[in-house]
Design a protein around this motif. Sequence first.
Motif, PDB file in Angstrom:
ATOM      1  N   ALA A   1       0.834  -1.203   0.000  1.00  0.00           N
ATOM      2  CA  ALA A   1       0.000   0.000   0.000  1.00  0.00           C
ATOM      3  C   ALA A   1       0.870   1.255   0.000  1.00  0.00           C
ATOM      4  CB  ALA A   1      -0.922  -0.015   1.219  1.00  0.00           C
ATOM      5  N   LEU A   2       1.990   1.196   0.740  1.00  0.00           N
ATOM      6  CA  LEU A   2       2.839   2.384   0.861  1.00  0.00           C
ATOM      7  C   LEU A   2       3.678   2.604  -0.400  1.00  0.00           C
ATOM      8  CD1 LEU A   2       4.179   2.114   4.547  1.00  0.00           C
ATOM      9  CD2 LEU A   2       2.429   3.663   3.678  1.00  0.00           C
ATOM     10  N   PHE A   3       4.230   1.513  -0.949  1.00  0.00           N
ATOM     11  CA  PHE A   3       5.224   1.671  -2.016  1.00  0.00           C
ATOM     12  C   PHE A   3       4.884   0.945  -3.313  1.00  0.00           C
ATOM     13  CE2 PHE A   3       7.543   1.898   2.060  1.00  0.00           C
ATOM     14  CZ  PHE A   3       7.971   3.204   1.971  1.00  0.00           C
ATOM     15  N   GLY A   4       3.716   0.314  -3.377  1.00  0.00           N
ATOM     16  CA  GLY A   4       3.363  -0.512  -4.533  1.00  0.00           C
ATOM     17  C   GLY A   4       3.528   0.204  -5.859  1.00  0.00           C
ATOM     18  N   ARG A   5       3.151   1.483  -5.901  1.00  0.00           N
ATOM     19  CA  ARG A   5       3.217   2.227  -7.157  1.00  0.00           C
ATOM     20  C   ARG A   5       4.612   2.747  -7.446  1.00  0.00           C
ATOM     21  NH1 ARG A   5      -1.486   3.691  -9.513  1.00  0.00           N
ATOM     22  NH2 ARG A   5      -3.339   2.982  -8.420  1.00  0.00           N
ATOM     23  N   LEU A   6       5.391   2.885  -6.379  1.00  0.00           N
ATOM     24  CA  LEU A   6       6.703   3.504  -6.488  1.00  0.00           C
ATOM     25  C   LEU A   6       7.777   2.474  -6.841  1.00  0.00           C
ATOM     26  CD1 LEU A   6       7.547   6.485  -5.984  1.00  0.00           C
ATOM     27  CD2 LEU A   6       8.322   5.746  -3.719  1.00  0.00           C
ATOM     28  N   PHE A   7       7.719   1.311  -6.154  1.00  0.00           N
ATOM     29  CA  PHE A   7       8.763   0.302  -6.280  1.00  0.00           C
ATOM     30  C   PHE A   7       8.388  -0.730  -7.338  1.00  0.00           C
ATOM     31  CE2 PHE A   7      10.412   0.747  -1.618  1.00  0.00           C
ATOM     32  CZ  PHE A   7      10.832   2.021  -1.918  1.00  0.00           C
ATOM     33  N   LYS A   8       9.235  -0.891  -8.349  1.00  0.00           N
ATOM     34  CA  LYS A   8       8.959  -1.893  -9.380  1.00  0.00           C
ATOM     35  C   LYS A   8       9.942  -3.055  -9.278  1.00  0.00           C
ATOM     36  CE  LYS A   8       5.638   0.452 -11.134  1.00  0.00           C
ATOM     37  NZ  LYS A   8       4.365   0.115 -10.519  1.00  0.00           N
ATOM     38  N   ASN A   9      11.113  -2.772  -8.722  1.00  0.00           N
ATOM     39  CA  ASN A   9      12.186  -3.759  -8.662  1.00  0.00           C
ATOM     40  C   ASN A   9      11.928  -4.781  -7.554  1.00  0.00           C
ATOM     41  OD1 ASN A   9      14.789  -4.569  -7.304  1.00  0.00           O
ATOM     42  ND2 ASN A   9      15.538  -3.787  -9.257  1.00  0.00           N
ATOM     43  N   PHE A  10      12.340  -6.029  -7.771  1.00  0.00           N
ATOM     44  CA  PHE A  10      12.070  -7.098  -6.795  1.00  0.00           C
ATOM     45  C   PHE A  10      12.704  -6.807  -5.434  1.00  0.00           C
ATOM     46  CE2 PHE A  10      12.935 -11.265  -4.857  1.00  0.00           C
ATOM     47  CZ  PHE A  10      11.650 -11.756  -4.805  1.00  0.00           C
ATOM     48  N   ALA A  11      13.954  -6.321  -5.443  1.00  0.00           N
ATOM     49  CA  ALA A  11      14.643  -6.020  -4.184  1.00  0.00           C
ATOM     50  C   ALA A  11      13.888  -4.929  -3.430  1.00  0.00           C
ATOM     51  CB  ALA A  11      16.077  -5.590  -4.445  1.00  0.00           C
ATOM     52  N   LEU A  12      13.371  -3.960  -4.168  1.00  0.00           N
ATOM     53  CA  LEU A  12      12.621  -2.876  -3.527  1.00  0.00           C
ATOM     54  C   LEU A  12      11.285  -3.380  -2.975  1.00  0.00           C
ATOM     55  CD1 LEU A  12      13.332   0.138  -5.925  1.00  0.00           C
ATOM     56  CD2 LEU A  12      14.324  -0.341  -3.684  1.00  0.00           C
ATOM     57  N   HIS A  13      10.699  -4.367  -3.657  1.00  0.00           N
ATOM     58  CA  HIS A  13       9.483  -4.995  -3.124  1.00  0.00           C
ATOM     59  C   HIS A  13       9.767  -5.584  -1.748  1.00  0.00           C
ATOM     60  CE1 HIS A  13       6.412  -4.648  -6.133  1.00  0.00           C
ATOM     61  NE2 HIS A  13       7.247  -5.004  -7.083  1.00  0.00           N
ATOM     62  N   LEU A  14      10.900  -6.301  -1.652  1.00  0.00           N
ATOM     63  CA  LEU A  14      11.265  -6.913  -0.367  1.00  0.00           C
ATOM     64  C   LEU A  14      11.529  -5.827   0.677  1.00  0.00           C
ATOM     65  CD1 LEU A  14      13.609  -9.824  -1.521  1.00  0.00           C
ATOM     66  CD2 LEU A  14      11.197  -9.925  -0.914  1.00  0.00           C
ATOM     67  N   LEU A  15      12.167  -4.747   0.242  1.00  0.00           N
ATOM     68  CA  LEU A  15      12.427  -3.633   1.160  1.00  0.00           C
ATOM     69  C   LEU A  15      11.106  -3.050   1.661  1.00  0.00           C
ATOM     70  CD1 LEU A  15      14.642  -1.825   2.406  1.00  0.00           C
ATOM     71  CD2 LEU A  15      14.319  -0.268   0.485  1.00  0.00           C
ATOM     72  N   SER A  16      10.130  -2.977   0.783  1.00  0.00           N
ATOM     73  CA  SER A  16       8.834  -2.427   1.194  1.00  0.00           C
ATOM     74  C   SER A  16       8.165  -3.329   2.231  1.00  0.00           C
ATOM     75  CB  SER A  16       7.921  -2.208  -0.017  1.00  0.00           C
ATOM     76  OG  SER A  16       7.421  -3.432  -0.491  1.00  0.00           O
ATOM     77  N   VAL A  17       8.428  -4.643   2.160  1.00  0.00           N
ATOM     78  CA  VAL A  17       7.906  -5.561   3.173  1.00  0.00           C
ATOM     79  C   VAL A  17       8.542  -5.251   4.536  1.00  0.00           C
ATOM     80  CG1 VAL A  17       7.761  -7.970   3.907  1.00  0.00           C
ATOM     81  CG2 VAL A  17       7.446  -7.387   1.503  1.00  0.00           C
ATOM     82  N   VAL A  18       9.863  -5.012   4.509  1.00  0.00           N
ATOM     83  CA  VAL A  18      10.573  -4.680   5.753  1.00  0.00           C
ATOM     84  C   VAL A  18      10.014  -3.391   6.343  1.00  0.00           C
ATOM     85  CG1 VAL A  18      12.814  -4.063   6.738  1.00  0.00           C
ATOM     86  CG2 VAL A  18      12.679  -5.865   5.008  1.00  0.00           C
ATOM     87  N   ILE A  19       9.858  -2.389   5.500  1.00  0.00           N
ATOM     88  CA  ILE A  19       9.331  -1.110   5.986  1.00  0.00           C
ATOM     89  C   ILE A  19       7.889  -1.299   6.485  1.00  0.00           C
ATOM     90  CG2 ILE A  19       8.764   1.271   5.355  1.00  0.00           C
ATOM     91  CD1 ILE A  19      11.006   1.081   3.248  1.00  0.00           C
ATOM     92  N   GLY A  20       7.122  -2.115   5.759  1.00  0.00           N
ATOM     93  CA  GLY A  20       5.749  -2.404   6.171  1.00  0.00           C
ATOM     94  C   GLY A  20       5.704  -3.011   7.555  1.00  0.00           C
ATOM     95  N   SER A  21       6.619  -3.928   7.827  1.00  0.00           N
ATOM     96  CA  SER A  21       6.666  -4.587   9.128  1.00  0.00           C
ATOM     97  C   SER A  21       7.039  -3.590  10.231  1.00  0.00           C
ATOM     98  CB  SER A  21       7.672  -5.739   9.079  1.00  0.00           C
ATOM     99  OG  SER A  21       7.833  -6.304  10.355  1.00  0.00           O
TER     100      SER A  21
END
Lengths: 264, 308
Positions: free
Chosen positions: B230-250
């Motif tokens: 929800a926070l970064f879905g539109r911003l982050f396209k790269n797989f590593a950034l997806h994982l980073l968004s999970v960390v930030i989400g947590s």
Amino acid sequence: MLEIKNIHKTFNPGTINEKHALNGVSLTLDDGDFVTVIGGNGAGKSTLLNAIAGTWQVDEGNIIIDGIDVTKLPEYRRARYLGRVFQDPMNGTAATMEIQENLALAKRRGKIRTLLPGISGKEKEEYKELLKILDLGLESRLTAKVGLLSGGQRQALTLLMASLKKPKLLLLDEHTAALDPKTAAKVLETTDTIVARDSLTTLMITHNMRDAIAHGNRLIMMMNGKIIFDIKGEEKKKLTVEDLLHKFETVSGEEFANDKALLS
Amino acid sequence: MGLTLAALADAMPGAVAQGLIWSIMAIGVYITYKVLDIADLTVDGSLCTGGAVCLMMIVNGHDVWVALIGATLAGGACGLVTGLLHTVMGIPALLAGILTQISLYSINLKILGQSNRGLMAIAYDLPVTSREVNDALIFLAITAVLIIVFLYWFFGTERGCSLRATGCNENMAKAQGINTNVNKVIGLAISNALVGLSGALLTQYQGFADINMGRGAIVVGLAAVIIGEALFGRLFKNFALHLLSVVIGSVFYYIVLQTVIWLEFDPDLLKVLQAGVVAVFLAFPYWKGKYFKKIKTSKKGGVTNAGN
């Protein structure tokens, strides 16, 4: 190249929905044969292709590809010999992955997947060249997600993927049926180009009699899980839609009326 | 007591540390839920397995680092069991996860020997403890980054790509000669190995392992994945950034949780809140689809009527 010996398949045996989908089909394809398959709904066309691809095991009979008996092999093991394009454009590609990643997956068909990079820089150049054949402008969109492409583009890409690592046999399961007529014609044209370029042995199902006559060097007609008509060479070249309808009428009798709409 | 901002500020480093610990588990959930498209409930059990194995190994004199590796492998073994139940025995993935989880309850009790066991933080040189939060934060941040780097590499390899294809379109994967069953087992094992590591770090941080420490872990994991998206879905396209968004989400999730606790929300009701938030977020795509479908059918209806 392909040898099918008396295969049988019954779905839901012993239930009210029992369906004898393949009823002793035998078929031999020579190297480079391009065979079109026609028949009404429930004739067993797709079932025949799925039997070859190994979606499930047949009840009886043998399937031999290039001298290798694949009857008992699971689907993923047979894939090394086969290129496949499905009726549903969504089925042949991975939507969340890039165009080049999809091609790289296809390039490694039948190979053990290692921990080496999934795609190399050299490959990307190669794919750029190959995508030009499709004439859809995809060569400049290598990193685009396949989910963004139209049905026709996805089908053309699937076709390219199926031929990327030369298959022993190309299976096309009504691959233009879900497309609009213009796109369908274009995908068929690409099919002819690729099949001719690599002289691929091909089995193509179609609902369209004209396409069945215009493409390939051999035509078979199926009904009730059997091959009822098999014509090739010069004879096939002279074939007309009227001939086919007449043939269908003589063999099927009164059932013709029901299937006429589907075959025209 | 009282709502002093100082109290909230004091609690923040701890919240971030907890968020980072759970983010490692959430990355595991991301692998199964998002990449493989499997809702894996093994995590509720394997989190405790990781904690229990780590604690018992440390208590029995093993090196702390060896204990962390042991916990990771134990978690991976839990995922392996679920994978085999699913692929070899043909049990639906959801049910396979539940079966492993319930059997892990007994196994975890046997590993720990009792339902709750403490770990004396002073007696061992632990990399992560609530006594040294700043050190813990640095260690956890580095660990999270290393895990993201490793997974970014792995999912870029031939094997990793074939795993992604397996989750995205199984028909296509099989047609490309990919053994989808093997890939599912590998994915579940990697996912639960991370969950086991997360459980081990949590045990070190809180200074004890408890048989119920993994209860509802899947919900925390899903919350982190969903919040990150929800926070970064539109911003982050790269797989590593997806994982980073999970960390930030947590981390975000634990900061919010800490704030809710600070607001003197009844702690007994936290799990209801947690489940409620995740349920609403999961319902979102469904509601969206339903809304669009309505427009479509009404159009179709109009055309049919015109034809009549």
